[in-house]
Design a protein around this motif. Structure first.
Motif, PDB file in Angstrom:
ATOM      1  N   ARG A  10      41.598  50.936  38.042  1.00 50.06           N
ATOM      2  CA  ARG A  10      40.127  50.772  38.065  1.00 50.06           C
ATOM      3  C   ARG A  10      39.570  50.260  39.390  1.00 50.06           C
ATOM      4  NH1 ARG A  10      37.820  47.149  33.292  1.00 50.06           N
ATOM      5  NH2 ARG A  10      39.087  45.559  34.282  1.00 50.06           N
ATOM      6  N   PRO A  11      40.073  49.129  39.928  1.00 49.03           N
ATOM      7  CA  PRO A  11      39.441  48.626  41.153  1.00 49.03           C
ATOM      8  C   PRO A  11      39.578  49.584  42.327  1.00 49.03           C
ATOM      9  CG  PRO A  11      41.462  47.420  40.654  1.00 49.03           C
ATOM     10  CD  PRO A  11      41.152  48.256  39.450  1.00 49.03           C
ATOM     11  N   ILE A  14      36.753  52.041  42.400  1.00 52.73           N
ATOM     12  CA  ILE A  14      35.532  51.356  42.864  1.00 52.73           C
ATOM     13  C   ILE A  14      35.545  51.231  44.398  1.00 52.73           C
ATOM     14  CG2 ILE A  14      34.414  49.058  42.744  1.00 52.73           C
ATOM     15  CD1 ILE A  14      35.402  49.162  39.677  1.00 52.73           C
ATOM     16  N   MET A 169      34.100  46.828  48.971  1.00 50.49           N
ATOM     17  CA  MET A 169      33.392  46.582  47.703  1.00 50.49           C
ATOM     18  C   MET A 169      31.953  46.119  47.934  1.00 50.49           C
ATOM     19  SD  MET A 169      36.346  45.088  45.211  1.00 50.49           S
ATOM     20  CE  MET A 169      35.319  44.952  43.766  1.00 50.49           C
ATOM     21  N   THR A 201      36.531  37.858  32.215  1.00 49.33           N
ATOM     22  CA  THR A 201      37.600  38.878  32.181  1.00 49.33           C
ATOM     23  C   THR A 201      38.940  38.200  32.432  1.00 49.33           C
ATOM     24  OG1 THR A 201      37.815  39.544  34.528  1.00 49.33           O
ATOM     25  CG2 THR A 201      36.040  40.606  33.258  1.00 49.33           C
ATOM     26  N   ARG A 204      45.496  39.025  34.352  1.00 51.37           N
ATOM     27  CA  ARG A 204      46.666  38.687  35.180  1.00 51.37           C
ATOM     28  C   ARG A 204      47.894  38.511  34.295  1.00 51.37           C
ATOM     29  NH1 ARG A 204      46.067  40.949  39.268  1.00 51.37           N
ATOM     30  NH2 ARG A 204      43.970  40.467  39.863  1.00 51.37           N
ATOM     31  N   PRO A 231      34.539  41.592  28.102  1.00 53.65           N
ATOM     32  CA  PRO A 231      35.080  42.960  28.075  1.00 53.65           C
ATOM     33  C   PRO A 231      36.600  42.871  28.276  1.00 53.65           C
ATOM     34  CG  PRO A 231      33.258  42.761  29.652  1.00 53.65           C
ATOM     35  CD  PRO A 231      33.706  41.372  29.299  1.00 53.65           C
ATOM     36  N   HIS A 233      40.356  43.815  28.904  1.00 54.48           N
ATOM     37  CA  HIS A 233      41.265  44.735  29.602  1.00 54.48           C
ATOM     38  C   HIS A 233      42.332  45.201  28.604  1.00 54.48           C
ATOM     39  CE1 HIS A 233      44.372  45.929  32.516  1.00 54.48           C
ATOM     40  NE2 HIS A 233      43.458  45.862  33.470  1.00 54.48           N
ATOM     41  N   GLY A 257      31.632  50.240  31.706  1.00 52.88           N
ATOM     42  CA  GLY A 257      31.552  50.994  32.963  1.00 52.88           C
ATOM     43  C   GLY A 257      31.145  50.078  34.116  1.00 52.88           C
ATOM     44  N   PHE A 261      28.899  46.747  34.036  1.00 48.35           N
ATOM     45  CA  PHE A 261      29.570  45.490  34.396  1.00 48.35           C
ATOM     46  C   PHE A 261      28.778  44.727  35.460  1.00 48.35           C
ATOM     47  CE2 PHE A 261      32.646  42.488  36.031  1.00 48.35           C
ATOM     48  CZ  PHE A 261      33.113  41.958  34.845  1.00 48.35           C
ATOM     49  N   ILE A 262      28.294  45.446  36.479  1.00 50.47           N
ATOM     50  CA  ILE A 262      27.565  44.685  37.513  1.00 50.47           C
ATOM     51  C   ILE A 262      26.202  44.221  36.988  1.00 50.47           C
ATOM     52  CG2 ILE A 262      28.861  45.557  39.509  1.00 50.47           C
ATOM     53  CD1 ILE A 262      26.552  47.362  40.226  1.00 50.47           C
ATOM     54  N   GLU A 265      27.133  41.086  35.264  1.00 50.20           N
ATOM     55  CA  GLU A 265      27.382  40.036  36.265  1.00 50.20           C
ATOM     56  C   GLU A 265      26.060  39.479  36.789  1.00 50.20           C
ATOM     57  OE1 GLU A 265      31.499  41.101  38.634  1.00 50.20           O
ATOM     58  OE2 GLU A 265      29.760  42.307  39.127  1.00 50.20           O
ATOM     59  N   SER A 275      40.371  38.076  37.833  1.00 53.14           N
ATOM     60  CA  SER A 275      40.358  39.322  38.619  1.00 53.14           C
ATOM     61  C   SER A 275      40.181  39.006  40.102  1.00 53.14           C
ATOM     62  CB  SER A 275      39.193  40.183  38.125  1.00 53.14           C
ATOM     63  OG  SER A 275      38.763  41.079  39.119  1.00 53.14           O
ATOM     64  N   GLY A 276      40.685  39.888  40.955  1.00 53.38           N
ATOM     65  CA  GLY A 276      40.445  39.729  42.380  1.00 53.38           C
ATOM     66  C   GLY A 276      39.033  40.189  42.737  1.00 53.38           C
ATOM     67  N   GLY A 277      38.728  41.445  42.365  1.00 54.27           N
ATOM     68  CA  GLY A 277      37.446  42.032  42.744  1.00 54.27           C
ATOM     69  C   GLY A 277      36.255  41.274  42.182  1.00 54.27           C
ATOM     70  N   GLU A 281      32.658  39.918  43.741  1.00 52.89           N
ATOM     71  CA  GLU A 281      31.349  40.345  43.225  1.00 52.89           C
ATOM     72  C   GLU A 281      30.505  39.136  42.813  1.00 52.89           C
ATOM     73  OE1 GLU A 281      32.672  44.795  41.689  1.00 52.89           O
ATOM     74  OE2 GLU A 281      32.551  43.182  40.234  1.00 52.89           O
TER      75      GLU A 281
HETATM   76  N1  UDP Z   1      34.914  46.153  36.046  1.00 49.29           N
HETATM   77  C1  UDP Z   1      34.316  47.166  35.287  1.00 49.29           C
HETATM   78  N2  UDP Z   1      34.302  47.032  33.929  1.00 49.29           N
HETATM   79  C2  UDP Z   1      34.850  45.963  33.277  1.00 49.29           C
HETATM   80  C3  UDP Z   1      35.460  44.947  34.062  1.00 49.29           C
HETATM   81  C4  UDP Z   1      35.490  45.078  35.440  1.00 49.29           C
HETATM   82  O1  UDP Z   1      33.810  48.138  35.839  1.00 49.29           O
HETATM   83  O2  UDP Z   1      34.800  45.911  32.033  1.00 49.29           O
HETATM   84  C5  UDP Z   1      34.944  46.292  37.514  1.00 49.29           C
HETATM   85  C6  UDP Z   1      34.370  45.133  38.302  1.00 49.29           C
HETATM   86  O3  UDP Z   1      33.002  45.322  38.557  1.00 49.29           O
HETATM   87  C7  UDP Z   1      35.195  45.128  39.583  1.00 49.29           C
HETATM   88  C8  UDP Z   1      36.521  45.745  39.176  1.00 49.29           C
HETATM   89  O4  UDP Z   1      36.312  46.332  37.890  1.00 49.29           O
HETATM   90  O5  UDP Z   1      34.600  45.971  40.550  1.00 49.29           O
HETATM   91  C9  UDP Z   1      37.611  44.718  39.109  1.00 49.29           C
HETATM   92  O6  UDP Z   1      38.773  45.319  38.616  1.00 49.29           O
HETATM   93  P1  UDP Z   1      39.907  44.524  37.863  1.00 49.29           P
HETATM   94  O7  UDP Z   1      39.420  43.184  37.462  1.00 49.29           O
HETATM   95  O8  UDP Z   1      40.432  45.432  36.808  1.00 49.29           O
HETATM   96  O9  UDP Z   1      41.058  44.445  38.963  1.00 49.29           O
HETATM   97  P2  UDP Z   1      41.323  43.492  40.229  1.00 49.29           P
HETATM   98  O10 UDP Z   1      40.089  43.448  41.060  1.00 49.29           O
HETATM   99  O11 UDP Z   1      41.758  42.159  39.715  1.00 49.29           O
HETATM  100  O12 UDP Z   1      42.459  44.165  40.902  1.00 49.29           O
END
Ligand code: UDP
Ligand code: UD1
Length: 350
Positions: A10-11, A14, A169, A201, A204, A231, A233, A257, A261-262, A265, A275-277, A281
């Protein structure tokens, strides 16, 4: 140039979105999806939300152990590279798809660009930490998101390959926040009042793979008493068995989506995550962030006092969350016009 952009989780979709759009018409780009994430909500929905075209190559690799997943991806990526003969490979972040892409390409002597290079948690129990170290040391071009990342790469002897375009990002958020606020109805649909809920979220490995730890975290967050939107994972969903009771203040949903999600946020009172991302954000949206980890790669967010690290195994997590108040101001640490800077560097590669 013929470019392979390799993504799988997913990330990475993005991070790919703004770059792939910017490369269109300039280079022949193949979007290669390893298949690491495959649920509609984790993959196709994110592609649709961000207007990313369907992958040109889908390798259909599913879940597996670290080695089987990475190995299967490497075999399929090598075959795709031998067939299409790309001039350069782009990989993103620190997932097993990143590692497989870097390994397959470098053994075929195809140069690799690593986007989000130079991050370290110094926690070797994270598979991501191993992936990052290998990716940085075998990639030819390292695109660092922050000055801290540049400093780390310099210390590891990789300065001459390093560029500082900033964090991609930032551009995904900038390009999509307005669209999200216009199109997403999730805040209204869930009857949420502005800044009257927390967004959570968790995914890990060390927080969710052990039901005792996951149960402890959710019990502590139950004690917060405030509404929490969660939401979940798929990795975490698998662990939420009957042995874990989830307090009624925590409202669980499927992963949502990117636009939803944003939007969530943006209206949240605070964000609680591992999460890292999402730490980034939260910073970009000026939301207090509580990171349920003992360390982070995004040290600037902690130094600027917008992100609080809380040991997920500790007691009184709710009290720590309630008393965390970031300052009014913050520095810009993730850069701007990042995609443009990346494309300029890519265009100069012969
Ligand atoms: N995100 C999303 N839907 C969700 C949760 C997170 O679209 O239900 C987005 C969030 O906006 C961010 C990204 O997923 O851009 C983060 O991904 P994730 O936490 O899966 O991975 P990480 O960043 O920890 O590798
Ligand atoms: C992966 C990345 C992590 C990243 C995260 C983003 C690695 C080592 N980890 O972790 O760095 O932060 O993606 O979300 O690459 N699953 C599904 N459906 C899906 C995807 C996964 O059911 O669409 C389940 C599978 O059972 C799988 C488990 O989730 O076994 C874990 O998936 P995996 O891709 O291995 O790791 P993530 O925890 O998602």
């Amino acid at each position: 140039m013929k470019i392979f952009s390799i993504v799988g989780a997913r990330p990475q979709f993005i991070k790919l979105a703004p770059l792939s759009k910017a490369l269109t018409g300039l280079h022949e780009e193949f979007i290669v999806h390893t298949g690491q994430h495959y649920d509609y909500a984790m993959s196709e929905k994110i592609f649709m939300d961000l207007g990313i075209r369907k992958p040109d190559i889908h390798l259909g690799t599913g879940p597996g152990t670290q080695a089987t997943q990475t190995g299967e991806m490497m075999v399929k990526l090598e075959a795709a590279m031998l067939e299409k003969k790309p001039d350069i490979i782009i990989v993103f972040g620190d997932t097993n798809s990143t590692l497989a892409g870097v390994m397959a390409a470098s053994k075929l002597n195809i140069p690799v660009i690593h986007i989000e290079a130079g991050l370290r948690s110094y926690n070797h129990s994270m598979p991501e930490e191993i992936n990052r170290i290998v990716a940085d040391h075998v990639s030819k071009y390292l695109f660092a998101p922050t000055q801290t990342a540049v400093d780390i790469l310099t210390k590891e002897g990789l300065k001459k390959n390093t560029f500082l375009p900033g964090d991609i990002m930032v551009d995904t958020m900038k390009n999509n926040l307005g669209i999200a606020l216009e199109k997403s109805t999730i805040v209204k649909d869930l009857k949420l009042n502005n800044e009257a809920y927390n967004l959570l979220t968790l995914h890990r490995n060390y927080n969710v793979d052990d039901t005792t730890i996951l149960g402890h975290i959710l019990k502590q967050l139950g004690e917060l008493g405030e509404k929490i939107i969660f939401p979940v994972h798929p990795r975490t969903r698998k662990m939420l068995t009957d042995s874990i009771s989830v307090s009624p203040n925590i409202y669980m949903t499927e992963p949502v989506g990117y636009l939803d999600f944003i939007a969530l946020e943006n209206s949240a009172k605070r964000i609680i995550t591992d999460s890292g991302g999402i730490q980034k954000e939260a910073y970009l949206l000026k939301k207090p962030c509580i990171t349920l980890r003992t360390e982070t790669e995004w040290v600037e967010t902690v130094e600027e006092k917008w992100n609080l690290l809380v040991n997920p195994k500790s007691k009184n997590i709710a009290t720590k969350i309630e008393s965390f108040k970031p300052p009014k101001k913050q520095k810009e640490v993730f850069g701007k016009n990042v995609t443009k800077k990346m494309v300029k560097i890519i265009n100069n590669i012969q």
